[in-house]
Design a protein around this motif. Structure first.
Motif, short mmCIF file in Angstrom:
data_model
loop_
_atom_site.label_atom_id
_atom_site.label_comp_id
_atom_site.label_asym_id
_atom_site.label_seq_id
_atom_site.Cartn_x
_atom_site.Cartn_y
_atom_site.Cartn_z
N PHE A 411 2.60 -21.59 -25.02
CA PHE A 411 2.89 -22.95 -25.47
C PHE A 411 4.02 -23.57 -24.64
O PHE A 411 4.97 -22.88 -24.27
CB PHE A 411 3.32 -22.94 -26.95
CG PHE A 411 2.22 -22.55 -27.89
CD1 PHE A 411 1.40 -23.50 -28.47
CD2 PHE A 411 1.99 -21.21 -28.19
CE1 PHE A 411 0.39 -23.14 -29.35
CE2 PHE A 411 0.98 -20.84 -29.06
CZ PHE A 411 0.18 -21.80 -29.64
N ASP A 412 3.89 -24.90 -24.41
CA ASP A 412 4.94 -25.63 -23.71
C ASP A 412 5.00 -27.05 -24.26
O ASP A 412 3.98 -27.68 -24.54
CB ASP A 412 4.64 -25.68 -22.20
CG ASP A 412 5.75 -26.37 -21.43
OD1 ASP A 412 6.92 -26.23 -21.83
OD2 ASP A 412 5.45 -27.06 -20.44
N ASN A 413 6.23 -27.57 -24.46
CA ASN A 413 6.44 -28.95 -24.93
C ASN A 413 6.69 -29.87 -23.75
O ASN A 413 7.21 -29.45 -22.71
CB ASN A 413 7.66 -29.02 -25.87
CG ASN A 413 7.43 -28.26 -27.15
OD1 ASN A 413 6.32 -28.18 -27.65
ND2 ASN A 413 8.49 -27.68 -27.68
N ASN A 420 6.57 -40.27 -26.47
CA ASN A 420 5.25 -39.65 -26.29
C ASN A 420 5.31 -38.12 -26.30
O ASN A 420 4.83 -37.47 -25.39
CB ASN A 420 4.63 -40.12 -24.98
CG ASN A 420 4.47 -41.62 -24.90
OD1 ASN A 420 3.90 -42.24 -25.79
ND2 ASN A 420 5.03 -42.22 -23.85
N PRO A 421 5.92 -37.50 -27.30
CA PRO A 421 6.02 -36.03 -27.31
C PRO A 421 4.65 -35.38 -27.48
O PRO A 421 3.87 -35.77 -28.35
CB PRO A 421 6.92 -35.75 -28.51
CG PRO A 421 6.73 -36.92 -29.42
CD PRO A 421 6.50 -38.10 -28.52
N VAL A 422 4.37 -34.41 -26.63
CA VAL A 422 3.10 -33.67 -26.69
C VAL A 422 3.41 -32.19 -26.47
O VAL A 422 4.52 -31.81 -26.09
CB VAL A 422 2.10 -34.16 -25.62
CG1 VAL A 422 1.73 -35.61 -25.85
CG2 VAL A 422 2.66 -33.96 -24.22
N PHE A 452 12.72 -27.58 -30.45
CA PHE A 452 12.59 -26.48 -31.41
C PHE A 452 11.61 -26.84 -32.52
O PHE A 452 10.70 -26.08 -32.85
CB PHE A 452 13.94 -26.10 -31.99
CG PHE A 452 14.95 -25.66 -30.96
CD1 PHE A 452 14.54 -25.19 -29.72
CD2 PHE A 452 16.32 -25.70 -31.23
CE1 PHE A 452 15.47 -24.77 -28.76
CE2 PHE A 452 17.24 -25.29 -30.29
CZ PHE A 452 16.83 -24.83 -29.05
N ALA A 453 11.81 -28.02 -33.12
CA ALA A 453 10.93 -28.46 -34.20
C ALA A 453 9.51 -28.69 -33.68
O ALA A 453 8.52 -28.40 -34.38
CB ALA A 453 11.48 -29.72 -34.84
N SER A 454 9.39 -29.22 -32.47
CA SER A 454 8.06 -29.45 -31.89
C SER A 454 7.32 -28.14 -31.69
O SER A 454 6.11 -28.04 -31.96
CB SER A 454 8.20 -30.18 -30.54
OG SER A 454 8.78 -31.46 -30.71
N PHE A 549 -1.24 -33.99 -19.53
CA PHE A 549 -1.56 -34.68 -20.80
C PHE A 549 -0.51 -35.73 -21.12
O PHE A 549 -0.83 -36.87 -21.50
CB PHE A 549 -1.65 -33.63 -21.91
CG PHE A 549 -1.90 -34.22 -23.28
CD1 PHE A 549 -2.83 -35.24 -23.47
CD2 PHE A 549 -1.21 -33.75 -24.39
CE1 PHE A 549 -3.06 -35.78 -24.73
CE2 PHE A 549 -1.43 -34.29 -25.65
CZ PHE A 549 -2.37 -35.30 -25.82
N HIS A 550 0.76 -35.40 -20.93
CA HIS A 550 1.84 -36.34 -21.22
C HIS A 550 1.78 -37.55 -20.30
O HIS A 550 1.95 -38.70 -20.73
CB HIS A 550 3.18 -35.63 -21.07
CG HIS A 550 4.37 -36.49 -21.41
ND1 HIS A 550 5.12 -37.13 -20.44
CD2 HIS A 550 4.91 -36.82 -22.61
CE1 HIS A 550 6.08 -37.83 -21.03
NE2 HIS A 550 5.98 -37.65 -22.34
#
Length: 614
Positions: A411-413, A420-422, A452-454, A549-550
């Motif tokens: 996983f990566d944020n 535009n958080p993805v 962290f929350a994402s 995607f972002h």
């Protein structure tokens, strides 16, 4: 060799592996002497051959403890009979073990590969001896030098010899009587200057034999005598003004010195030494052998050994040394190795730490690694399953996992100052990307730049869905980030009741350190390890997928916002325009007629006037 063979008809131990009480007594009466033991199953098939400094201590150790290695446990359960052979020394035990393994090829022993026939250089036992390559050793008094690892080395040496000395290549019987009677005539080789014509007595036997003696030294790696002899000849020709002959001798000196400079890699004082090293992985060991003579490597060879019972590098190297020295008939009294081994009292073992001796050990290790890499390349083509199995077993060991990570998710944020958080999830199966399983996430519950929350949100959403759809879960989860992101991922797994059921680790970018839940000290893998390379590939792929995607989302948002800002234009019209024209640039360049045909005259005028004001 003094040998005593004893058969034990079954075995019993305190853990109940076998059930015959008589064998417990037999185990207690095993001799405390060096020897070789053989294990057999109930059908009389040999399972394993091993050597021991102390037979009683070694054999009983199999039956009075539990084994971490699964294959060892399986083997012990199958043991029905034991035979042992008492020998005079550890050296005899080592040699006998090697011979028995090659003879019986037991199922649970290291598998020695590469049992082909090797080439030799033969100096024929005859008057005016011929020198030629061969794979057959005939006991007719001829001299054989080798074996060499391949014909390339043999041909290089023979080309060198041919350039230095004129030797006959015919197979005539050059007895003094037949030469005297004029039975033979010189052939084309004589006229080409490759032979001095001993068949017609144009060359004396004494001179020819002096050349043969020089050739013996060359194939042994000793060039000193030949160089000295040629220099004397060159000087002699120069003194009597035979400059053409002196030049011809000088060319031979240059050839010999050039060959020597290429083959000399260490101190010339290092003579008649065998060098051994080993590199290994989860399933195989690779033992490299270098034979040094007068500072030159005259032989290099690597063997592959398949592990059966999680053998140590020390065990593999000892077996490899005995096998290679037997195979190449080496009688060197000195052996250089990277760590202490027991290969008999007749050999002096050195473990170099500095200088030229250490350099040659490092050179041997590089050769073993290179051979291993070549095997991997061939393995990928010929036997891809074996390559995958090896990688998975290596990752399990390196990452301290309870099972092989056949299915890994990373996983990566991605966001810019919280806009535009993805997030992205990439999936690897059997060490390769499975792109159809990739997933992308729009962050829904987090406001602002909170990685962290994402991370907690996307991990929770991903595995909540997999559980609901009863899809298979991965064996390993990787989160891109340090302890903070890892803690968030662990919270999500705890909420789903998956903590401890799926392994999860975090990778920090700065030093590529790996973090484990509840452990503040990171794990550092070798920068060249395949495990780290696969983890890096996962991380980079997740980053690429997330960034793409972002970027697309950000571009689409910017595009929609500009069109929606035009008074009188709604969402439906924006979709129609973008679907038809494909880009904002084409909408701006469109004519009033084209716009009217698509969205009607009233809306077309609004859009056209917005982009074509004076």
């Amino acid at each position: 060799m003094l040998a005593l063979i004893l058969t034990l008809p079954g075995i019993c131990n305190i853990f109940g592996v076998m059930e015959t009480p008589a064998l417990e007594i037999q185990l207690q009466t095993l001799p405390q002497s060096p020897g070789v033991y053989q294990y057999y199953d109930k059908n009389g098939r040999i399972l394993y051959v091993g050597k021991a400094k102390n037979l009683k201590k070694r054999v009983t150790s199999y039956f009075n403890k539990t084994h971490d290695n699964h294959r060892t446990s399986v083997m012990v359960k199958r043991i029905h009979d034991i035979k042992h052979i008492v020998v005079a020394s550890e050296t005899d035990a080592l040699l006998l073990e090697n011979n028995l393994i090659k003879k019986y090829q037991p199922r649970f022993n290291v598998m020695l590969k590469d049992d082909k026939t090797y080439p030799w250089i033969c100096i024929k036992n005859e008057r005016f001896p011929r020198v030629f390559p061969t794979r057959r050793l005939i006991k007719d008094g001829s001299e054989y030098y080798g074996p060499f690892t391949n014909f390339k080395t043999v041909n290089t040496l023979l080309d060198l010899i041919k350039g230095l000395y004129q030797l006959r290549t015919c197979n005539y019987d050059l007895s003094s009587e037949k030469i005297k009677n004029g039975k033979y005539k010189v052939c084309l080789e004589y006229h080409l200057g490759n032979c001095k014509g001993p068949c017609e007595a144009f060359q004396e036997e004494k001179e020819y034999n002096e050349n043969i003696e020089a050739i013996r030294q060359i194939v042994k790696g000793n060039f000193k005598d030949s160089l000295q002899q040629f220099r004397h000849q060159m000087k002699a020709h120069s003194e009597i003004m035979e400059f053409e002959d002196a030049q011809r001798i000088k060319e031979k000196i240059d050839v010999l010195e050039n060959y020597q400079s290429k083959s000399t890699v260490v101190n010339p004082n290092i003579n008649n030494v065998d060098v051994f090293s080993i590199v290994s992985d989860e399933g195989y060991g690779y033992v490299n052998f270098l034979q040094i003579s007068h500072g030159a490597i005259i032989r290099s060879h690597t063997i592959e050994m398949k592990k059966k019972l999680d053998e140590s590098d020390k065990e593999l190297l000892e077996l490899g040394i005995v096998e290679i020295r037997q195979r190449f008939h080496s009688n060197s009294k000195e052996v250089y190795v990277p760590f202490k081994v027991d290969v008999g009292e007749d050999v002096v073992i050195h473990i170099p730490k500095l200088g030229d001796k250490k350099k040659i050990i490092d050179f041997s290790i590089r050769n073993a690694r290179y051979y291993r890499q070549e095997q991997f390349k061939q393995m990928k083509i010929v036997d891809p399953d074996r390559h995958v199995n090896r990688i998975m077993a290596q990752m399990k060991e390196d990452l301290r996992l309870s099972e092989e990570p056949r299915h890994i998710e990373c996983f990566d944020n991605s966001n810019i100052q919280g806009t535009n958080p993805v997030a992205a999830c990439v999936v690897f199966k059997n060490g390769k990307p499975s792109k159809k399983d990739y997933r992308k996430f729009n962050i829904k519950t987090v406001e602002g730049p909170d990685d962290f929350a994402s991370m907690e949100e996307v991990v929770f959403r991903r595995y909540k869905r997999l559980l609901e759809e009863e899809e298979p879960l991965p064996q390993l989860i990787i989160v891109d980030g340090g302890k903070g992101q890892l803690s968030s991922g662990v919270k999500a797994l705890e909420a789903l009741g998956l903590r401890g059921k799926i392994a999860i680790i975090g990778i920090a970018k700065r030093l590529e350190e790996l973090y484990y839940p509840g452990d503040s000290i990171p794990l550092y893998l070798d920068k060249k390890s395949e495990t780290l390379k696969i983890i890096q590939q996962l991380r980079n792929e997740a980053h690429r997928f997330g960034i793409t995607f972002h970027r697309n989302k950000r571009s689409k948002t910017a595009l929609n916002t500009e069109l929606e800002a035009i008074t009188g234009i709604g969402d439906k019209t924006v979709v129609e325009l973008l679907t038809h024209f494909r880009s904002l640039k084409r909408i701006k360049e469109a004519s009033l007629e084209d716009l009217s045909n698509l969205v009607g005259q009233a809306k077309a005028k609004i859009i056209y006037n917005n982009y074509h004001r004076e």
